[in-house]
Scaffold this motif. Structure first.
Motif, PDB file in Angstrom:
ATOM      1  N   ILE A 138       9.765 -30.420 -10.060  1.00  0.00           N
ATOM      2  CA  ILE A 138      10.443 -31.724 -10.017  1.00  0.00           C
ATOM      3  C   ILE A 138      11.931 -31.505 -10.294  1.00  0.00           C
ATOM      4  O   ILE A 138      12.288 -30.907 -11.307  1.00  0.00           O
ATOM      5  CB  ILE A 138       9.810 -32.683 -11.037  1.00  0.00           C
ATOM      6  N   PRO A 139      12.815 -31.951  -9.394  1.00  0.00           N
ATOM      7  CA  PRO A 139      14.231 -31.583  -9.462  1.00  0.00           C
ATOM      8  C   PRO A 139      14.956 -31.896 -10.768  1.00  0.00           C
ATOM      9  O   PRO A 139      15.802 -31.122 -11.215  1.00  0.00           O
ATOM     10  CB  PRO A 139      14.850 -32.360  -8.295  1.00  0.00           C
ATOM     11  N   VAL A 140      14.652 -33.039 -11.391  1.00  0.00           N
ATOM     12  CA  VAL A 140      15.378 -33.429 -12.611  1.00  0.00           C
ATOM     13  C   VAL A 140      14.400 -34.052 -13.603  1.00  0.00           C
ATOM     14  O   VAL A 140      13.487 -34.777 -13.212  1.00  0.00           O
ATOM     15  CB  VAL A 140      16.493 -34.463 -12.310  1.00  0.00           C
ATOM     16  N   ARG A 141      14.601 -33.767 -14.875  1.00  0.00           N
ATOM     17  CA  ARG A 141      13.879 -34.514 -15.900  1.00  0.00           C
ATOM     18  C   ARG A 141      14.882 -35.264 -16.770  1.00  0.00           C
ATOM     19  O   ARG A 141      16.014 -34.811 -16.968  1.00  0.00           O
ATOM     20  CB  ARG A 141      12.993 -33.606 -16.753  1.00  0.00           C
ATOM     21  N   VAL A 142      14.449 -36.413 -17.256  1.00  0.00           N
ATOM     22  CA  VAL A 142      15.257 -37.232 -18.157  1.00  0.00           C
ATOM     23  C   VAL A 142      14.610 -37.170 -19.535  1.00  0.00           C
ATOM     24  O   VAL A 142      13.463 -37.581 -19.701  1.00  0.00           O
ATOM     25  CB  VAL A 142      15.333 -38.694 -17.676  1.00  0.00           C
ATOM     26  N   GLU A 143      15.332 -36.621 -20.498  1.00  0.00           N
ATOM     27  CA  GLU A 143      14.848 -36.574 -21.880  1.00  0.00           C
ATOM     28  C   GLU A 143      15.444 -37.751 -22.646  1.00  0.00           C
ATOM     29  O   GLU A 143      16.660 -37.954 -22.639  1.00  0.00           O
ATOM     30  CB  GLU A 143      15.253 -35.252 -22.540  1.00  0.00           C
ATOM     31  N   LEU A 144      14.555 -38.515 -23.296  1.00  0.00           N
ATOM     32  CA  LEU A 144      14.991 -39.744 -23.954  1.00  0.00           C
ATOM     33  C   LEU A 144      14.279 -39.877 -25.300  1.00  0.00           C
ATOM     34  O   LEU A 144      13.060 -40.050 -25.351  1.00  0.00           O
ATOM     35  CB  LEU A 144      14.668 -40.937 -23.053  1.00  0.00           C
ATOM     36  N   GLY A 145      15.036 -39.764 -26.396  1.00  0.00           N
ATOM     37  CA  GLY A 145      14.473 -39.889 -27.732  1.00  0.00           C
ATOM     38  C   GLY A 145      15.178 -40.963 -28.550  1.00  0.00           C
ATOM     39  O   GLY A 145      16.153 -41.583 -28.083  1.00  0.00           O
ATOM     40  N   PRO A 146      14.724 -41.199 -29.793  1.00  0.00           N
ATOM     41  CA  PRO A 146      15.325 -42.249 -30.636  1.00  0.00           C
ATOM     42  C   PRO A 146      16.831 -42.077 -30.832  1.00  0.00           C
ATOM     43  O   PRO A 146      17.584 -43.060 -30.763  1.00  0.00           O
ATOM     44  CB  PRO A 146      14.574 -42.094 -31.963  1.00  0.00           C
ATOM     45  N   LYS A 147      17.289 -40.843 -31.068  1.00  0.00           N
ATOM     46  CA  LYS A 147      18.725 -40.622 -31.277  1.00  0.00           C
ATOM     47  C   LYS A 147      19.513 -40.902 -30.009  1.00  0.00           C
ATOM     48  O   LYS A 147      20.642 -41.412 -30.058  1.00  0.00           O
ATOM     49  CB  LYS A 147      18.969 -39.193 -31.752  1.00  0.00           C
ATOM     50  N   ASP A 148      18.925 -40.531 -28.840  1.00  0.00           N
ATOM     51  CA  ASP A 148      19.595 -40.817 -27.562  1.00  0.00           C
ATOM     52  C   ASP A 148      19.735 -42.322 -27.359  1.00  0.00           C
ATOM     53  O   ASP A 148      20.789 -42.807 -26.937  1.00  0.00           O
ATOM     54  CB  ASP A 148      18.788 -40.220 -26.397  1.00  0.00           C
ATOM     55  N   ILE A 149      18.656 -43.044 -27.683  1.00  0.00           N
ATOM     56  CA  ILE A 149      18.675 -44.498 -27.495  1.00  0.00           C
ATOM     57  C   ILE A 149      19.723 -45.147 -28.391  1.00  0.00           C
ATOM     58  O   ILE A 149      20.445 -46.065 -27.971  1.00  0.00           O
ATOM     59  CB  ILE A 149      17.268 -45.082 -27.751  1.00  0.00           C
ATOM     60  N   GLU A 150      19.841 -44.650 -29.603  1.00  0.00           N
ATOM     61  CA  GLU A 150      20.873 -45.150 -30.528  1.00  0.00           C
ATOM     62  C   GLU A 150      22.264 -45.029 -29.934  1.00  0.00           C
ATOM     63  O   GLU A 150      23.112 -45.904 -30.071  1.00  0.00           O
ATOM     64  CB  GLU A 150      20.827 -44.361 -31.844  1.00  0.00           C
ATOM     65  N   LYS A 151      22.490 -43.904 -29.263  1.00  0.00           N
ATOM     66  CA  LYS A 151      23.809 -43.632 -28.668  1.00  0.00           C
ATOM     67  C   LYS A 151      23.938 -44.204 -27.260  1.00  0.00           C
ATOM     68  O   LYS A 151      24.983 -44.053 -26.624  1.00  0.00           O
ATOM     69  CB  LYS A 151      24.065 -42.127 -28.627  1.00  0.00           C
ATOM     70  N   GLY A 152      22.865 -44.812 -26.755  1.00  0.00           N
ATOM     71  CA  GLY A 152      22.910 -45.378 -25.400  1.00  0.00           C
ATOM     72  C   GLY A 152      23.012 -44.323 -24.325  1.00  0.00           C
ATOM     73  O   GLY A 152      23.651 -44.536 -23.290  1.00  0.00           O
ATOM     74  N   GLN A 153      22.354 -43.184 -24.538  1.00  0.00           N
ATOM     75  CA  GLN A 153      22.484 -42.068 -23.606  1.00  0.00           C
ATOM     76  C   GLN A 153      21.124 -41.444 -23.303  1.00  0.00           C
ATOM     77  O   GLN A 153      20.112 -41.762 -23.923  1.00  0.00           O
ATOM     78  CB  GLN A 153      23.391 -40.987 -24.193  1.00  0.00           C
ATOM     79  N   ALA A 154      21.120 -40.553 -22.319  1.00  0.00           N
ATOM     80  CA  ALA A 154      19.933 -39.768 -21.977  1.00  0.00           C
ATOM     81  C   ALA A 154      20.403 -38.378 -21.568  1.00  0.00           C
ATOM     82  O   ALA A 154      21.569 -38.183 -21.188  1.00  0.00           O
ATOM     83  CB  ALA A 154      19.157 -40.427 -20.849  1.00  0.00           C
ATOM     84  N   VAL A 155      19.491 -37.403 -21.635  1.00  0.00           N
ATOM     85  CA  VAL A 155      19.814 -36.027 -21.248  1.00  0.00           C
ATOM     86  C   VAL A 155      19.141 -35.726 -19.912  1.00  0.00           C
ATOM     87  O   VAL A 155      17.930 -35.883 -19.760  1.00  0.00           O
ATOM     88  CB  VAL A 155      19.337 -35.019 -22.320  1.00  0.00           C
ATOM     89  N   LEU A 156      19.934 -35.295 -18.924  1.00  0.00           N
ATOM     90  CA  LEU A 156      19.396 -34.912 -17.619  1.00  0.00           C
ATOM     91  C   LEU A 156      19.352 -33.387 -17.542  1.00  0.00           C
ATOM     92  O   LEU A 156      20.338 -32.714 -17.861  1.00  0.00           O
ATOM     93  CB  LEU A 156      20.285 -35.445 -16.479  1.00  0.00           C
ATOM     94  N   VAL A 157      18.210 -32.844 -17.127  1.00  0.00           N
ATOM     95  CA  VAL A 157      18.052 -31.396 -17.018  1.00  0.00           C
ATOM     96  C   VAL A 157      17.685 -31.043 -15.582  1.00  0.00           C
ATOM     97  O   VAL A 157      16.656 -31.500 -15.062  1.00  0.00           O
ATOM     98  CB  VAL A 157      16.965 -30.867 -17.980  1.00  0.00           C
ATOM     99  N   ARG A 158      18.525 -30.237 -14.928  1.00  0.00           N
ATOM    100  CA  ARG A 158      18.277 -29.788 -13.560  1.00  0.00           C
ATOM    101  C   ARG A 158      17.191 -28.722 -13.542  1.00  0.00           C
ATOM    102  O   ARG A 158      17.190 -27.808 -14.353  1.00  0.00           O
ATOM    103  CB  ARG A 158      19.552 -29.201 -12.943  1.00  0.00           C
ATOM    104  N   ARG A 159      16.276 -28.814 -12.580  1.00  0.00           N
ATOM    105  CA  ARG A 159      15.239 -27.791 -12.460  1.00  0.00           C
ATOM    106  C   ARG A 159      15.801 -26.488 -11.886  1.00  0.00           C
ATOM    107  O   ARG A 159      15.407 -25.390 -12.293  1.00  0.00           O
ATOM    108  CB  ARG A 159      14.099 -28.296 -11.541  1.00  0.00           C
ATOM    109  N   ASP A 160      16.754 -26.594 -10.950  1.00  0.00           N
ATOM    110  CA  ASP A 160      17.211 -25.390 -10.253  1.00  0.00           C
ATOM    111  C   ASP A 160      18.063 -24.489 -11.139  1.00  0.00           C
ATOM    112  O   ASP A 160      17.990 -23.261 -11.054  1.00  0.00           O
ATOM    113  CB  ASP A 160      17.965 -25.759  -8.975  1.00  0.00           C
ATOM    114  N   THR A 161      18.891 -25.065 -12.022  1.00  0.00           N
ATOM    115  CA  THR A 161      19.779 -24.255 -12.866  1.00  0.00           C
ATOM    116  C   THR A 161      19.495 -24.418 -14.356  1.00  0.00           C
ATOM    117  O   THR A 161      20.063 -23.695 -15.177  1.00  0.00           O
ATOM    118  CB  THR A 161      21.250 -24.642 -12.621  1.00  0.00           C
TER     119      THR A 161
END
Length: 392
Positions: free
Chosen positions: A258-281
């Protein structure tokens, strides 16, 4: 039949009883379409005929390989009949270009377009055009072919039509095909030791949303919001809310390509952000949740282009021009990949190269390059530049 005879499977028994006449399991469908055309085509008004089908065929391969070479395989094959030779040639080239565009623009696999030699062309064809791709291990893979039959099959099957001038004429035919071996090509061009790496345009799931600490208050709700926003932006996304650990989910996402995953946890939500991780790199990017759908669309396009560029760079790095036979034999053993070399056009040289090195002519590319004046094998005057390589 003669061209396919070594690969034809024959049925000689029906249950426990021998058959009075053995039956051939079709290796391809040209003869069936010819039989149909003979009954169906009467007038120029019936032309052109353009058919596409998905079907299985059987070829009795001595050595099988998953996806690439199985005795029964599924493919898409097209068959056409035309009033003129020009129309048939136009369709043959059109379909080759369509296959090339699909490989490069959707599968992110660069291809070389060219014509097969007389030895390698489809039995009975006037010309066979091919797209050739290079796998990560340096072996070539024929990825799609398009055949111009001229009126040879029509004369054999007596497929005639009444033209506008009220005279009887033979039709001109084409066929073209691409098989499920392209699944193998995707694996071998882009995959790594962790599993698949799928180009975004072909990936059934482009994005996997993975909540971290999903038992925490508000995490699953926000993950569903993110999922809905991605889908609303036309992105094929899913949410993994199973009870597996985040690490397990990450590994599964990578294995499936799967090309991209979105990691989303309590601290990310607090900051209004998410982490995107590329599968290829495996590169990580932090983005705001609000901007995520737009940024994701841009990232998927970047991944698609980057995957093609890497595959192209790999092919170019493993394509070597040679001028002498000794150099040819040395390169084919020490540097797997394509060899570009001149050829006199004599099948005897083609046969000798295959016997000595196990390399075959992949195609005479449409974009010719002058490497030398003489044939790499016999030293006589050269006629064509040819791509050579060991192949699946």
């Amino acid at each position: 039949m003669e061209g396919f005879a070594p690969e034809v499977a024959w049925v000689t028994m029906g249950g426990l009883d021998p058959l009075q006449e053995r039956l051939c399991v079709r290796p391809t469908s040209e003869t069936l379409f010819c039989d149909f055309y003979k009954k169906d085509i009467q007038s120029h008004r019936d032309l052109p005929k353009v058919y596409n089908q998905w079907c299985s065929v059987v070829r009795w391969e001595k050595t099988t390989r998953p996806f690439l070479r199985s005795r029964e395989f599924l493919w898409q094959e097209g068959h056409t009949a035309h009033a003129t030779a020009e129309e048939a040639e136009e369709r043959t080239v059109q379909m080759l270009n369509l296959y090339a565009d699909f490989c490069e623009q959707v599968l992110a696999i660069p291809v070389v377009k060219g014509q097969k030699t007389e030895k390698e062309k489809f039995a009975g064809a006037v010309a066979t055009y091919t797209i050739e791709s290079l796998m990560h291990d340096g072996k070539a893979l024929q990825s799609g072919t398009s055949h111009n039959f001229g009126d040879g099959f029509a004369r054999a099957f007596d497929i005639q039509f009444t033209d506008k001038d009220n005279t009887l004429k033979y039709v001109y035919q084409t066929s073209w095909g691409m098989t499920t071996r392209m699944i193998g090509a995707i694996i071998m061009v882009h995959g790594d030791n962790s599993g698949l790496v799928l180009p975004p345009r072909i990936a059934p799931t482009q994005v996997m949303v993975i909540p971290i600490r999903q038992d925490a208050e508000g995490v699953l709700e926000k993950a569903h919001e993110v999922l809905d926003a991605l889908k609303a932006n036309g992105i094929r996304a899913r949410l993994d809310d199973s009870d597996k650990s985040p690490g397990w989910k990450f590994s599964e996402q990578e294995m499936r390509g799967i090309p991209v995953r979105v990691e989303l946890g309590p601290k990310d939500i607090e900051k209004g952000q998410a982490v995107l991780v590329r599968r290829d790199t495996r590169e990580k990017t932090v983005v705001s949740i609000e901007e995520l759908p737009v940024r994701m669309a841009e990232l998927l396009e970047t991944i698609q282009n980057d995957m093609f560029s890497r595959a192209l760079a790999h092919r170019e790095a493993h394509t070597t021009d040679v001028t002498t036979y000794e150099e040819f034999k040395k390169v084919i053993d020490e540097k797997p990949g394509f060899i570009r070399a001149m050829w006199c056009g004599d099948q005897a040289c083609e046969d000798k190269i295959k016997e000595d090195t196990a390399a075959t002519s992949r195609c005479m590319p449409f974009e010719q390059k002058h490497i030398s004046d003489t044939c790499v094998c016999c030293g006589k005057k050269a006629k064509k530049m040819v791509y050579w390589g060991r192949a699946y």
